[in-house]
Design a protein around this motif. Structure first.
Motif, PDB file in Angstrom:
ATOM      1  N   UNK A 104      46.433 -36.790  61.021  1.00  0.00           N
ATOM      2  CA  UNK A 104      44.602 -36.352  60.595  1.00  0.00           C
ATOM      3  C   UNK A 104      44.125 -36.665  62.025  1.00  0.00           C
ATOM      4  N   UNK A 105      43.063 -36.539  62.451  1.00  0.00           N
ATOM      5  CA  UNK A 105      42.767 -36.890  63.869  1.00  0.00           C
ATOM      6  C   UNK A 105      42.312 -38.478  63.513  1.00  0.00           C
ATOM      7  N   UNK A 106      42.659 -39.256  64.601  1.00  0.00           N
ATOM      8  CA  UNK A 106      41.997 -40.710  64.222  1.00  0.00           C
ATOM      9  C   UNK A 106      41.423 -41.561  66.129  1.00  0.00           C
ATOM     10  N   UNK A 135      51.255 -34.396  67.505  1.00  0.00           N
ATOM     11  CA  UNK A 135      50.152 -34.563  67.246  1.00  0.00           C
ATOM     12  C   UNK A 135      49.835 -33.194  66.289  1.00  0.00           C
ATOM     13  N   UNK A 137      46.134 -32.024  65.218  1.00  0.00           N
ATOM     14  CA  UNK A 137      44.876 -31.904  65.978  1.00  0.00           C
ATOM     15  C   UNK A 137      43.847 -31.304  64.722  1.00  0.00           C
ATOM     16  N   UNK A 138      44.142 -31.142  62.972  1.00  0.00           N
ATOM     17  CA  UNK A 138      43.835 -30.082  62.314  1.00  0.00           C
ATOM     18  C   UNK A 138      42.463 -30.048  62.623  1.00  0.00           C
ATOM     19  N   UNK A 139      41.809 -28.732  62.420  1.00  0.00           N
ATOM     20  CA  UNK A 139      40.242 -28.586  62.182  1.00  0.00           C
ATOM     21  C   UNK A 139      39.478 -29.073  61.207  1.00  0.00           C
TER      22      UNK A 139
ATOM     23  N   UNK B 101      46.985 -39.243  73.206  1.00  0.00           N
ATOM     24  CA  UNK B 101      45.597 -38.025  73.207  1.00  0.00           C
ATOM     25  C   UNK B 101      44.526 -38.613  73.410  1.00  0.00           C
ATOM     26  N   UNK B 109      39.755 -28.502  69.465  1.00  0.00           N
ATOM     27  CA  UNK B 109      39.363 -28.500  68.442  1.00  0.00           C
ATOM     28  C   UNK B 109      38.609 -26.974  68.915  1.00  0.00           C
TER      29      UNK B 109
END
Lengths: 616, 191
Positions: A104-106, A135, A137-139, B101, B109
């Motif tokens: 996920x994007x933490x 990583x 990077x799901x949108x 990152x 995104x």
């Protein structure tokens, strides 16, 4: 295994955890035994009052040097040799955390939970300084469709605490896992936006979420929990009397949480957790007369004169106020030619008349007819809910009802409008007849057997009567206002040896001890103790104000009512009040001052008392 | 022996350090300056041969320790990162961007070209162009911003946005002593 059976089981088990001998009870999990012995096992998905599912793998322990198990779901056995704090186990935990991080994007640096986040704490403990996993990077689009609860699955680790809270604590079952497999996410209902789902915005999931995946925009970025002071008080929004844990920082409320050790298991409702914080109306800090700011003494003088010279006074008091404030009002008004109306007083009076009549008629004690404790209703074999409006007016009791119905309890709902609990009910009775008729019919069947009713159309009524052989509780919602239904329900409870939980429209049952009257049609002065009233309560006061020549309003915030008032006196806000309130099961509860008053006044009661000195 | 040769001898003993700023905000470098008086002690053990806020050196010289701040977000960052790996014995990732990152990767995104259009169009006059980086002069943005270890091997990570100055100092001192710095517990920051 339930908590009760655990404590009854006294079979001793001895095991070793990280070289320490630990005594445990048969049936306990390794995690429970370790905690009792003061040994820390890391956890993430485990949470107070919820079932354990072993989803996060943080509590992985080595058993007898040969296999790894999750401590939260594995029962202790005699002679077990458990390791918790080994490099190998921490490597496993770190790998799990890296996968959570990569999946996920933490972004801790701008997350509202930063500093309070249990995932971040676990990163620290596991020493996560980089990610060996690429990583993703799901949108992910944050779901902001609910006014009070934002769901940002960027930060979700799939621990399922929210799902279990929604199911096991709130009994609503809105949240669930969806898109099973690699793309598993939390979904509301059939994957609809939270704001369009069956969510009741109670925010219990927000309290349970270990990360910033579920948070309230009302509290976001207002400060870290660890920097807050916590004061507890009693909610003023209904007669359930939930305990509010109010988190404050620098004289500002950051958030409100429920007490996880209390009977409600940490849940509150939309009103208590969010609406109390969301009141954005401008605060009244200074008294005004005819739109001009004046000294408090002058404003009180003007009010006294108006009250003294009036041919009659119509008064209204908010039932959000503590007993002591309502009593002070009653005393002051006794000096004047005044009548007073308080929401809930009418129902309370009716109820007490009905109970008095039944006591004489059926030779029962009133105390035996009322439930001892409102969360005990969960233990009933049958729950009969008259008026499912409690879903909106008393949401935490509605959750007890749902939890019971999700379990062994038979739920019967009787409503002449929309049945708000239909999907949980075993029998949903929706007759055109007033609810009194239903009860009367149940009484007939209960007393005379099914032959008493020939009509097959009222099969439900027969079912209900048959259910009453067990331990039943009748819940009377706020819309029941006719003596007939009340006599029938209390009468049925008396003859079937069962209890009633009465949830009237009043928020504070102390109103039953404050004398009220029918208001006068032609009173010249309206004295409205509005406090922080809103909605219907405020509308009623506006109606009274319109009928009067001189309007005195004592209110916390500006509204259409204060706009038309001649004399405006400041009032305390809910978090500034002190006193007691009486909840639905007749318990006295403390209303505690959370923050010092911001306005010019320190006490509503002092102002009311000063009004008592009749003008010369 | 003259005083000058003494100083030269000392110079030769010191651990050489080169720092570079990739796709970062220079916040880590700013925090490095927050070591404050401690920098005076630090330069007794280390010789900072490149660091854009301290030393006038544009390239990536040979050094014992090479430190990078920021994500790898454009073609120049790749070149600098590879040079750092080539010229330095130990490579350190400073801050959340280089290590994990960081905030700079929020651009991942969005579509790169659309984002550039959005950022630059309408902001300047008729003469200005959107810096897609197709011409010489401006490095082309990569499709995604990625942490350092997706391009080169990293030996030591010091996360934090920025990491605490004391943690930066301690880790550099440990490296100068030839030890691997132990950054754990509260020293590990993610904000």
């Amino acid at each position: 295994m339930s908590k009760a059976t655990q404590s009854e089981a006294e079979t001793g088990v001895t095991l070793e955890i990280d070289g320490r001998e630990v005594q445990a009870r048969d049936g306990q999990t390794i995690l429970e035994a370790a905690r009792e012995a003061g040994i820390d096992i890391p956890t993430l998905c485990e949470h107070a009052n919820l079932s354990n599912v072993g989803a996060c793998r943080m509590c992985l322990v080595e058993v007898d040097g040969e296999r790894n198990e999750t401590a939260c779901t594995t029962a202790v056995q005699d002679g077990m040799d458990i390791s918790v704090d080994t490099d190998e186990l921490w490597n496993h935990r770190r790998t799990m955390l890296e996968m959570m991080f990569a999946d996920q994007n933490h972004y801790c640096m701008y997350c509202e939970m930063e500093g309070d986040c249990e995932l971040e704490d676990m990163f620290n403990r596991a020493g996560l300084d980089s990610s060996r996993v690429p990583l993703e990077y799901p949108d992910i689009e944050p779901d902001t469709s609910n006014e009070y609860v934002t769901m940002d699955l960027d930060r979700c680790i799939g621990c399922g605490r929210c799902i279990r809270t929604c199911d096991e604590i709130v009994g609503n079952g809105t949240l669930n896992f969806g898109n099973r497999g690699r793309e598993t996410t939390i979904v509301a209902d059939d994957d609809v936006p939270l704001g369009e789902s069956s969510c009741i915005s109670c925010g219990s999931c927000v309290q349970a979420c270990p990360t910033g995946a579920l948070y309230s925009p009302l509290s976001a970025y207002k400060g870290r929990e660890r920097d807050c002071e916590v004061e507890t008080t009693t909610c003023s929004e209904c007669s359930v009397g939930c305990e509010l844990e109010v988190f404050t920082n620098s004289g500002r409320i950051v958030k409100i949480e429920g007490n996880e050790d209390g009977p409600a298991g940490g849940q509150l409702c939309e009103m208590g957790r969010f609406e109390l914080l969301a009141d954005g109306r401008e605060r009244i800090t200074e008294p005004r007369v005819d739109g001009e700011t004046v000294d408090l003494a002058d404003a009180i003088d003007r009010a006294r004169t108006a009250l003294t010279e009036a041919n009659g006074v119509n008064a209204f008091a908010s039932d959000r106020l503590p007993r002591e404030t309502l009593e002070a009002l009653s005393e002051t008004l006794s000096e004047y030619d005044a009548s007073v109306e308080i929401p809930g007083a009418e129902r309370a009076a009716l109820e007490s008349d009905v109970l008095a009549a039944l006591e004489a008629e059926l030779d029962v004690e009133t105390a035996d007819l009322l439930v001892d404790s409102l969360h005990d209703i969960e233990d009933s074999d049958t729950l009969v809910v008259y008026d499912t409006g409690i879903v909106e007016t008393h949401p935490v009791v509605a959750s007890y009802v749902r939890r019971a119905a999700n379990g062994e309890t038979t739920l019967v709902t009787i409503d002449d409008g929309t049945d708000r609990l239909e999907r949980f009910a075993d029998h949903s009775i929706e007759l055109d007849a007033p609810t009194a008729t239903v009860t009367e019919q149940v009484t007939d069947v209960f007393e005379a057997g099914t032959e008493a009713l020939a009509d097959a159309a009222i099969e439900d009524v027969v079912d209900v009567s048959l259910e009453l052989s067990g331990d039943a509780t009748f819940v009377l919602g706020p819309d029941v206002d006719d003596a007939e239904t009340m006599v029938d329900v209390f009468g049925l409870a008396a003859t079937s040896d069962n209890d009633v939980l009465s949830l009237g429209p009043g928020r504070n049952r102390a109103v039953a001890d404050v004398p009220t009257d029918d208001l006068e049609a032609d009173a010249e002065v309206a004295y409205l103790l509005a406090a922080d009233d809103r909605g219907e309560d405020l509308d009623r006061q506006i109606e009274l104000a319109r009928g009067a020549e001189t309007v005195i309003v004592q209110a916390t915030r500006e509204s259409a009512l204060t706009e038309i008032a001649d004399i405006v006196l400041p009032a305390l806000d809910w978090f500034e009040r002190e006193g007691t309130t009486v909840d639905a099961d007749d318990d006295q509860r403390a209303v505690e001052r959370v923050l010092d008053p911001r306005g010019e006044i320190d006490s509503d009661r002092e102002i009311i008392a000063e009004l008592q000195e009749v003008a010369a | 022996m003259s005083a000058q040769t003494d100083a030269e001898a000392q110079d030769n003993d010191r651990t050489t350090v080169a720092t570079v700023c990739l796709g970062g905000c220079s916040g880590c470098h700013m925090e490095f300056l927050n070591i404050d008086h401690g920098l005076v002690d630090l330069v007794e053990d280390v010789d900072i041969v490149a660091s854009h806020m301290i030393v006038d050196e544009k390239g990536v010289p040979e050094a014992d320790i090479g430190i990078a701040e920021g994500v790898v977000t454009n073609e120049e960052n790749v070149e600098v990162a590879e040079a750092l790996r080539e010229h330095c014995d130990t490579v350190v990732a400073w801050g959340d961007c280089a290590a994990l990152r960081g905030i700079m990767s929020l651009r991942n995104y969005q579509d790169r070209d659309e984002m550039l259009e959005e950022t630059f169009m309408g902001e300047a006059d008729d003469e200005s162009e959107v810096p897609f980086g197709d011409d010489e002069g401006i490095p082309k943005l990569l499709e995604d911003a990625r942490p350092l270890d997706e391009y080169i091997d990293v030996d030591v990570y010091v996360p934090g946005c920025p990491p605490d100055a004391d943690v930066m100092k301690e880790s550099l001192e440990a490296l100068a002593r030839g030890e691997t710095p132990e950054i754990e517990g509260d020293k590990l920051q993610y904000d």
